[in-house]
Design a protein around this motif. Sequence first.
Motif, PDB file in Angstrom:
ATOM      1  N   LYS A 124      70.476 -13.524  63.672  1.00 54.44           N
ATOM      2  CA  LYS A 124      69.569 -12.511  64.229  1.00 54.44           C
ATOM      3  C   LYS A 124      68.198 -12.652  63.547  1.00 54.44           C
ATOM      4  CE  LYS A 124      72.577 -10.120  66.686  1.00 54.44           C
ATOM      5  NZ  LYS A 124      72.483  -9.855  68.076  1.00 54.44           N
ATOM      6  N   LYS A 125      67.153 -12.400  64.345  1.00 51.37           N
ATOM      7  CA  LYS A 125      65.794 -12.438  63.786  1.00 51.37           C
ATOM      8  C   LYS A 125      65.483 -11.062  63.206  1.00 51.37           C
ATOM      9  CE  LYS A 125      60.994 -13.274  64.843  1.00 51.37           C
ATOM     10  NZ  LYS A 125      59.981 -13.457  65.872  1.00 51.37           N
ATOM     11  N   ILE A 126      65.027 -11.028  61.955  1.00 54.19           N
ATOM     12  CA  ILE A 126      64.750  -9.765  61.265  1.00 54.19           C
ATOM     13  C   ILE A 126      63.243  -9.677  60.981  1.00 54.19           C
ATOM     14  CG2 ILE A 126      65.199  -8.396  59.201  1.00 54.19           C
ATOM     15  CD1 ILE A 126      67.946  -9.897  59.140  1.00 54.19           C
ATOM     16  N   THR A 127      62.650  -8.564  61.405  1.00 55.32           N
ATOM     17  CA  THR A 127      61.227  -8.325  61.168  1.00 55.32           C
ATOM     18  C   THR A 127      61.089  -7.019  60.414  1.00 55.32           C
ATOM     19  OG1 THR A 127      60.749  -9.383  63.290  1.00 55.32           O
ATOM     20  CG2 THR A 127      58.964  -8.128  62.266  1.00 55.32           C
ATOM     21  N   VAL A 128      60.375  -7.079  59.272  1.00 59.08           N
ATOM     22  CA  VAL A 128      60.142  -5.879  58.470  1.00 59.08           C
ATOM     23  C   VAL A 128      58.632  -5.614  58.468  1.00 59.08           C
ATOM     24  CG1 VAL A 128      60.376  -4.796  56.221  1.00 59.08           C
ATOM     25  CG2 VAL A 128      62.131  -6.386  57.025  1.00 59.08           C
ATOM     26  N   THR A 129      58.268  -4.404  58.900  1.00 55.52           N
ATOM     27  CA  THR A 129      56.854  -4.024  58.955  1.00 55.52           C
ATOM     28  C   THR A 129      56.632  -2.828  58.043  1.00 55.52           C
ATOM     29  OG1 THR A 129      56.816  -4.725  61.268  1.00 55.52           O
ATOM     30  CG2 THR A 129      54.958  -3.410  60.502  1.00 55.52           C
ATOM     31  N   ASP A 130      55.605  -2.914  57.200  1.00 52.49           N
ATOM     32  CA  ASP A 130      55.262  -1.793  56.320  1.00 52.49           C
ATOM     33  C   ASP A 130      54.297  -0.867  57.049  1.00 52.49           C
ATOM     34  OD1 ASP A 130      56.723  -2.525  53.981  1.00 52.49           O
ATOM     35  OD2 ASP A 130      55.276  -4.153  53.694  1.00 52.49           O
ATOM     36  N   ASN A 131      54.596   0.403  57.042  1.00 58.95           N
ATOM     37  CA  ASN A 131      53.750   1.409  57.681  1.00 58.95           C
ATOM     38  C   ASN A 131      52.745   1.968  56.667  1.00 58.95           C
ATOM     39  OD1 ASN A 131      55.234   1.144  60.082  1.00 58.95           O
ATOM     40  ND2 ASN A 131      56.778   2.581  59.319  1.00 58.95           N
ATOM     41  N   LYS A 132      51.717   2.605  57.183  1.00 55.45           N
ATOM     42  CA  LYS A 132      50.665   3.148  56.316  1.00 55.45           C
ATOM     43  C   LYS A 132      51.173   4.273  55.427  1.00 55.45           C
ATOM     44  CE  LYS A 132      46.760   1.985  59.263  1.00 55.45           C
ATOM     45  NZ  LYS A 132      45.636   2.492  60.057  1.00 55.45           N
ATOM     46  N   ASP A 133      52.172   5.004  55.898  1.00 58.14           N
ATOM     47  CA  ASP A 133      52.687   6.127  55.109  1.00 58.14           C
ATOM     48  C   ASP A 133      53.667   5.689  54.034  1.00 58.14           C
ATOM     49  OD1 ASP A 133      54.785   5.407  56.692  1.00 58.14           O
ATOM     50  OD2 ASP A 133      55.194   7.425  57.484  1.00 58.14           O
ATOM     51  N   GLY A 134      53.893   4.376  53.899  1.00 53.16           N
ATOM     52  CA  GLY A 134      54.768   3.856  52.847  1.00 53.16           C
ATOM     53  C   GLY A 134      56.170   3.569  53.347  1.00 53.16           C
ATOM     54  N   SER A 135      56.488   3.942  54.569  1.00 52.29           N
ATOM     55  CA  SER A 135      57.817   3.648  55.114  1.00 52.29           C
ATOM     56  C   SER A 135      57.838   2.244  55.711  1.00 52.29           C
ATOM     57  CB  SER A 135      58.187   4.678  56.173  1.00 52.29           C
ATOM     58  OG  SER A 135      57.288   4.590  57.269  1.00 52.29           O
ATOM     59  N   GLN A 136      58.996   1.769  56.110  1.00 53.73           N
ATOM     60  CA  GLN A 136      59.135   0.444  56.701  1.00 53.73           C
ATOM     61  C   GLN A 136      59.851   0.549  58.020  1.00 53.73           C
ATOM     62  OE1 GLN A 136      61.258  -1.491  53.494  1.00 53.73           O
ATOM     63  NE2 GLN A 136      59.386  -2.562  52.841  1.00 53.73           N
ATOM     64  N   THR A 137      59.464  -0.316  58.935  1.00 52.75           N
ATOM     65  CA  THR A 137      60.136  -0.415  60.231  1.00 52.75           C
ATOM     66  C   THR A 137      60.866  -1.759  60.250  1.00 52.75           C
ATOM     67  OG1 THR A 137      58.349   0.841  61.270  1.00 52.75           O
ATOM     68  CG2 THR A 137      59.808  -0.418  62.730  1.00 52.75           C
ATOM     69  N   ILE A 138      62.170  -1.714  60.547  1.00 52.92           N
ATOM     70  CA  ILE A 138      62.996  -2.915  60.553  1.00 52.92           C
ATOM     71  C   ILE A 138      63.460  -3.175  61.987  1.00 52.92           C
ATOM     72  CG2 ILE A 138      65.096  -4.004  59.670  1.00 52.92           C
ATOM     73  CD1 ILE A 138      64.831  -2.059  57.256  1.00 52.92           C
ATOM     74  N   LEU A 139      63.149  -4.380  62.479  1.00 53.22           N
ATOM     75  CA  LEU A 139      63.585  -4.785  63.829  1.00 53.22           C
ATOM     76  C   LEU A 139      64.580  -5.932  63.679  1.00 53.22           C
ATOM     77  CD1 LEU A 139      60.168  -4.809  65.711  1.00 53.22           C
ATOM     78  CD2 LEU A 139      61.950  -3.094  65.895  1.00 53.22           C
ATOM     79  N   ILE A 140      65.751  -5.768  64.327  1.00 54.34           N
ATOM     80  CA  ILE A 140      66.759  -6.820  64.312  1.00 54.34           C
ATOM     81  C   ILE A 140      66.977  -7.250  65.746  1.00 54.34           C
ATOM     82  CG2 ILE A 140      69.142  -7.387  63.710  1.00 54.34           C
ATOM     83  CD1 ILE A 140      68.988  -5.083  61.640  1.00 54.34           C
ATOM     84  N   ASN A 141      66.646  -8.508  66.047  1.00 56.04           N
ATOM     85  CA  ASN A 141      66.779  -9.042  67.413  1.00 56.04           C
ATOM     86  C   ASN A 141      67.911 -10.040  67.495  1.00 56.04           C
ATOM     87  OD1 ASN A 141      64.618  -7.557  68.266  1.00 56.04           O
ATOM     88  ND2 ASN A 141      63.156  -9.191  67.868  1.00 56.04           N
TER      89      ASN A 141
END
Length: 141
Positions: A124-141
Amino acid sequence: MINNLLDSDENIKDKLLKLSFREIRLEAKKLSIHLYSRKTKKELVQLLLKDQKKLLIENNSNDDVVAEEDRLAIEKAKQEERIAFLKKMQLIKIEKANAKENEYIISNKNKNLKRLLSKSFPNKKITVTDNKDGSQTILIN
């Protein structure tokens, strides 16, 4: 130019000689010529011409001084603008370097997270994005 000045002097001399003696004396009084009342008409005309030449020379030299002061002020302003621009460019370079450094630190943090998630979700392709508020968004494709 000298010829023009000479022609101009002759024209002025002719104009002054056409004036009445009283008018010439009034001009001499305005220019504060010393002992103007004891001079003849020709002497007064010569003194007036001499005084006008002196004023012309002073004005030209004053214009040169003012022009030099203006030139120096403009050069100083340009130099200050260059310094301000260089300082701004330095700040931009520092900010870019700091941003790259922060990005590298964040990517290292994300690298560990990606490694852990890739073990849990193989193929699976994993994408981790850091948000401005300090949280992270994780996408698993």
